[in-house]
Design a protein around this motif. Structure first.
Motif, mmCIF file in Angstrom:
data_model
loop_
_atom_site.group_PDB
_atom_site.id
_atom_site.type_symbol
_atom_site.label_atom_id
_atom_site.label_comp_id
_atom_site.label_asym_id
_atom_site.label_seq_id
_atom_site.Cartn_x
_atom_site.Cartn_y
_atom_site.Cartn_z
ATOM 1 N N THR A 1 0.817 -1.213 0.000
ATOM 2 C CA THR A 1 0.000 0.000 0.000
ATOM 3 C C THR A 1 0.849 1.261 0.000
ATOM 4 O OG1 THR A 1 -1.746 -1.192 1.164
ATOM 5 C CG2 THR A 1 -1.887 1.203 1.176
ATOM 6 N N ASP A 2 1.962 1.268 0.734
ATOM 7 C CA ASP A 2 2.825 2.457 0.778
ATOM 8 C C ASP A 2 3.420 2.762 -0.594
ATOM 9 O OD1 ASP A 2 2.314 2.803 3.475
ATOM 10 O OD2 ASP A 2 4.113 1.696 4.091
ATOM 11 N N ALA A 3 3.905 1.738 -1.282
ATOM 12 C CA ALA A 3 4.485 1.943 -2.614
ATOM 13 C C ALA A 3 3.419 2.422 -3.592
ATOM 14 C CB ALA A 3 5.133 0.657 -3.117
ATOM 15 N N LEU A 4 2.242 1.822 -3.527
ATOM 16 C CA LEU A 4 1.154 2.241 -4.418
ATOM 17 C C LEU A 4 0.740 3.673 -4.109
ATOM 18 C CD1 LEU A 4 -0.872 1.518 -6.628
ATOM 19 C CD2 LEU A 4 -2.404 0.737 -4.818
ATOM 20 N N THR A 5 0.673 4.020 -2.838
ATOM 21 C CA THR A 5 0.301 5.383 -2.445
ATOM 22 C C THR A 5 1.272 6.398 -3.026
ATOM 23 O OG1 THR A 5 -0.728 4.577 -0.416
ATOM 24 C CG2 THR A 5 -0.119 6.902 -0.470
ATOM 25 N N ARG A 6 2.561 6.094 -2.997
ATOM 26 C CA ARG A 6 3.559 7.014 -3.565
ATOM 27 C C ARG A 6 3.356 7.189 -5.073
ATOM 28 N NH1 ARG A 6 6.639 4.253 0.202
ATOM 29 N NH2 ARG A 6 7.480 2.795 -1.332
#
Length: 119
Positions: free
Chosen positions: A56-61
């Motif tokens: 989720t963190d990578a996708l959010t970025r």
């Protein structure tokens, strides 16, 4: 439909990727930090499988940078916290991971979806 092992060759040309896999040894983290980066600009990732398939963190970025769009029916942390940055991204559509409809569903959808649709 393609197996996980084919993702590296398919992602760079994909306009949309829809994840609807169960959480298994092979699929957990299948969309880790490196996978959103391999999608072309403007691609859309849809996750209707399980939250633990996606970092989720990578996708959010990537969504926050304007490179990708996302439609998420599930997230690694459910419910997705109200302060999570994805809620504020116009390129993100978050749905409630509800497998049913209620009497209020049609009315709620009619007001929610136009505000969240991509232009």
């Amino acid at each position: 439909m393609h197996p996980v092992r084919e993702l590296p060759s398919l992602l760079p040309a994909a306009d949309a990727v829809v994840l609807c896999a169960p959480p298994t040894e092979e699929t957990r983290g299948m969309f880790g930090a490196h996978r959103p980066a391999s999608l072309k600009d403007g691609a859309t990732l849809v996750n209707v499988g399980r939250g633990e398939l996606v970092d989720t963190d990578a996708l959010t970025r990537k969504v926050g940078s304007g490179r990708l769009r996302a439609a998420l029916d599930v997230a690694a942390l459910e419910p997705l916290p109200g302060a999570h940055p994805l809620w504020r991204q116009p390129e993100a559509l978050i749905t409630p991971h509800a497998g049913t409809f209620t009497d209020a569903s049609a009315k709620d959808s009619a007001t929610f979806l136009p505000r969240r649709s991509w232009r």
